[in-house]
Design a protein around this motif. Structure first.
Motif, PDB file in Angstrom:
ATOM      1  N   GLU A 112      36.444  47.218  48.522  1.00  0.00           N
ATOM      2  CA  GLU A 112      36.217  45.796  48.294  1.00  0.00           C
ATOM      3  C   GLU A 112      37.587  45.124  48.250  1.00  0.00           C
ATOM      4  O   GLU A 112      38.616  45.796  48.089  1.00  0.00           O
ATOM      5  CB  GLU A 112      35.503  45.575  46.956  1.00  0.00           C
ATOM      6  CG  GLU A 112      34.004  45.745  46.995  1.00  0.00           C
ATOM      7  CD  GLU A 112      33.294  44.410  47.205  1.00  0.00           C
ATOM      8  OE1 GLU A 112      33.959  43.460  47.680  1.00  0.00           O
ATOM      9  OE2 GLU A 112      32.093  44.340  46.906  1.00  0.00           O
ATOM     10  N   GLU A 113      37.612  43.811  48.364  1.00  0.00           N
ATOM     11  CA  GLU A 113      38.864  43.072  48.212  1.00  0.00           C
ATOM     12  C   GLU A 113      39.381  43.234  46.780  1.00  0.00           C
ATOM     13  O   GLU A 113      38.730  42.835  45.821  1.00  0.00           O
ATOM     14  CB  GLU A 113      38.653  41.587  48.498  1.00  0.00           C
ATOM     15  CG  GLU A 113      39.912  40.752  48.353  1.00  0.00           C
ATOM     16  CD  GLU A 113      39.644  39.271  48.504  1.00  0.00           C
ATOM     17  OE1 GLU A 113      40.574  38.479  48.279  1.00  0.00           O
ATOM     18  OE2 GLU A 113      38.488  38.902  48.824  1.00  0.00           O
ATOM     19  N   GLN A 136      34.161  41.067  41.170  1.00  0.00           N
ATOM     20  CA  GLN A 136      34.565  39.724  41.576  1.00  0.00           C
ATOM     21  C   GLN A 136      35.694  39.181  40.697  1.00  0.00           C
ATOM     22  O   GLN A 136      36.594  38.485  41.180  1.00  0.00           O
ATOM     23  CB  GLN A 136      33.357  38.784  41.541  1.00  0.00           C
ATOM     24  CG  GLN A 136      32.320  39.135  42.603  1.00  0.00           C
ATOM     25  CD  GLN A 136      31.111  38.218  42.595  1.00  0.00           C
ATOM     26  OE1 GLN A 136      31.254  37.008  42.744  1.00  0.00           O
ATOM     27  NE2 GLN A 136      29.933  38.790  42.412  1.00  0.00           N
ATOM     28  N   THR A 137      35.663  39.516  39.409  1.00  0.00           N
ATOM     29  CA  THR A 137      36.735  39.080  38.507  1.00  0.00           C
ATOM     30  C   THR A 137      38.051  39.727  38.889  1.00  0.00           C
ATOM     31  O   THR A 137      39.095  39.063  38.964  1.00  0.00           O
ATOM     32  CB  THR A 137      36.384  39.417  37.046  1.00  0.00           C
ATOM     33  OG1 THR A 137      35.182  38.723  36.670  1.00  0.00           O
ATOM     34  CG2 THR A 137      37.511  38.997  36.101  1.00  0.00           C
ATOM     35  N   ALA A 195      38.928  40.852  41.725  1.00  0.00           N
ATOM     36  CA  ALA A 195      39.360  40.364  43.029  1.00  0.00           C
ATOM     37  C   ALA A 195      39.845  38.919  42.963  1.00  0.00           C
ATOM     38  O   ALA A 195      40.322  38.378  43.966  1.00  0.00           O
ATOM     39  CB  ALA A 195      38.223  40.483  44.039  1.00  0.00           C
ATOM     40  N   GLY A 196      39.710  38.294  41.787  1.00  0.00           N
ATOM     41  CA  GLY A 196      40.168  36.923  41.628  1.00  0.00           C
ATOM     42  C   GLY A 196      39.246  35.900  42.244  1.00  0.00           C
ATOM     43  O   GLY A 196      39.653  34.762  42.514  1.00  0.00           O
ATOM     44  N   ARG A 197      37.970  36.273  42.460  1.00  0.00           N
ATOM     45  CA  ARG A 197      37.016  35.348  43.062  1.00  0.00           C
ATOM     46  C   ARG A 197      36.158  34.695  41.986  1.00  0.00           C
ATOM     47  O   ARG A 197      35.987  35.232  40.887  1.00  0.00           O
ATOM     48  CB  ARG A 197      36.098  36.081  44.047  1.00  0.00           C
ATOM     49  CG  ARG A 197      36.832  36.791  45.168  1.00  0.00           C
ATOM     50  CD  ARG A 197      35.880  37.169  46.297  1.00  0.00           C
ATOM     51  NE  ARG A 197      34.834  38.070  45.870  1.00  0.00           N
ATOM     52  CZ  ARG A 197      34.911  39.396  45.968  1.00  0.00           C
ATOM     53  NH1 ARG A 197      36.017  39.968  46.422  1.00  0.00           N
ATOM     54  NH2 ARG A 197      33.905  40.162  45.595  1.00  0.00           N
ATOM     55  N   ASP A 198      35.582  33.538  42.308  1.00  0.00           N
ATOM     56  CA  ASP A 198      34.594  32.929  41.425  1.00  0.00           C
ATOM     57  C   ASP A 198      33.366  33.826  41.415  1.00  0.00           C
ATOM     58  O   ASP A 198      32.888  34.257  42.469  1.00  0.00           O
ATOM     59  CB  ASP A 198      34.203  31.533  41.918  1.00  0.00           C
ATOM     60  CG  ASP A 198      35.348  30.535  41.791  1.00  0.00           C
ATOM     61  OD1 ASP A 198      36.195  30.737  40.896  1.00  0.00           O
ATOM     62  OD2 ASP A 198      35.383  29.571  42.572  1.00  0.00           O
ATOM     63  N   CYS A 250      29.796  34.966  41.512  1.00  0.00           N
ATOM     64  CA  CYS A 250      28.506  34.477  41.998  1.00  0.00           C
ATOM     65  C   CYS A 250      27.562  35.669  42.005  1.00  0.00           C
ATOM     66  O   CYS A 250      27.672  36.554  42.857  1.00  0.00           O
ATOM     67  CB  CYS A 250      28.647  33.884  43.392  1.00  0.00           C
ATOM     68  SG  CYS A 250      27.082  33.289  44.085  1.00  0.00           S
TER      69      CYS A 250
END
Length: 277
Positions: A51-52, A248-249, A251-254, A256
């Motif tokens: 994953e990213e 997601q956290t 990876a620095g993403r919002d 969802c």
């Protein structure tokens, strides 16, 4: 497509900003991946899904598999940190199936001796570093990662508990033994992999923390089934939600969440308390 790597430090790959997530069971892995098609490679027969910002390492079940997988990846890579994530059996009757437990520390409760009267005496964990040995009573979580996990679950209103997670390469369903371990070590739950990941990460100086989802509680009987509770839908839903938020956290993403994950995120957390269930 899966590529294969057999040993050798991957010096061309900078993972200093990547976190490794170690997952043991195929049921847990499938729950976390949720059908996503991710780039995958194999290192020393262990699959890694990319994953990213997060690499998900599938270790296989049990202490020895987890030990070998963690060693293979931390010998070749130096990530920003490691997490162990998966299911765990409760050691207290009040812990419901589906509750996340963040590891304050991990104890190897299989490492003990018995006195003639049957009393369990814990033995220390020895970690070899260069030509010296370090004797530890337990394997504490990295405080920064531990704090990150707590803040993450609070933010998304996921109820959780924090405390000691027990580790042994065995399944335990003997209620009297579970009670004895809990009394001696103060454990909230147990699994077969967290100690292996924590041990190798500690040996290589990599920050490590973990979170386990209560999958079964031998000490509590479900009113719905009349039997011992285990692996109900809530456990899978909660694992999927926690994994989504964590990945997601990191990876620095919002964040969802999927509709399934979101079903278990509606409880309002009390920010003033450690217990939310």
């Amino acid at each position: 497509m899966t590529s294969s790597i057999k040993g050798g430090l991957q010096t061309t790959v900078d993972v200093s900003s990547v976190y490794f997530l170690f997952v043991a069971g195929d049921v847990e892995l499938n729950c976390i991946l949720s059908g996503k098609e991710l780039p995958c490679f194999t290192l020393d027969q262990f699959n890694c899904y990319q994953e990213e910002g997060v690499w998900i390492v599938y270790t296989g079940v049990g202490a020895f598999n987890s030990l070998c997988a963690t060693h293979a990846f931390l010998t070749n890579y130096r990530p920003a940190g490691c997490f162990h994530l998966g299911f765990s059996g409760a050691h207290l009757p009040e812990l419901p199936v589906g509750l996340p437990v963040i590891a304050d520390k991990v104890v190897a409760f299989s490492r003990h001796t018995k006195t003639p009267d049957g009393t369990l005496v814990p033995r220390k964990i020895l970690i070899q570093k260069n030509n010296a040995q370090e004797a530890l009573s337990d394997l504490p979580s990295d405080r920064a990662l531990y704090t990150k996990l707590k803040a993450m679950l609070k933010k998304h209103h996921i109820p959780f508990e924090t405390g000691i997670i027990g580790f042994a390469d065995q399944f335990n369903s003997d209620i009297s033994f579970i009670k004895k371990i809990q009394e001696v070590y103060g454990t909230l739950c147990e699994d077969m992999e967290s100690g292996a990941v924590s041990y190798i990460a500690k040996r290589y100086g990599i920050p490590v923390a973990g979170i386990r989802i209560i999958s079964n509680n031998e000490l509590w009987k479900s009113p719905a089934t009349g039997g011992r509770t285990g692996f109900e839908a809530i456990a899978f839903e909660r694992l999927r939600a926690v994994a989504d938020i964590l990945i997601q956290t990191l990876a620095g993403r919002d964040v969802c969440l999927s509709s399934t994950s979101n079903q278990v995120c509606g409880e309002k957390a009390d920010e003033t308390k450690e217990k939310f269930y």
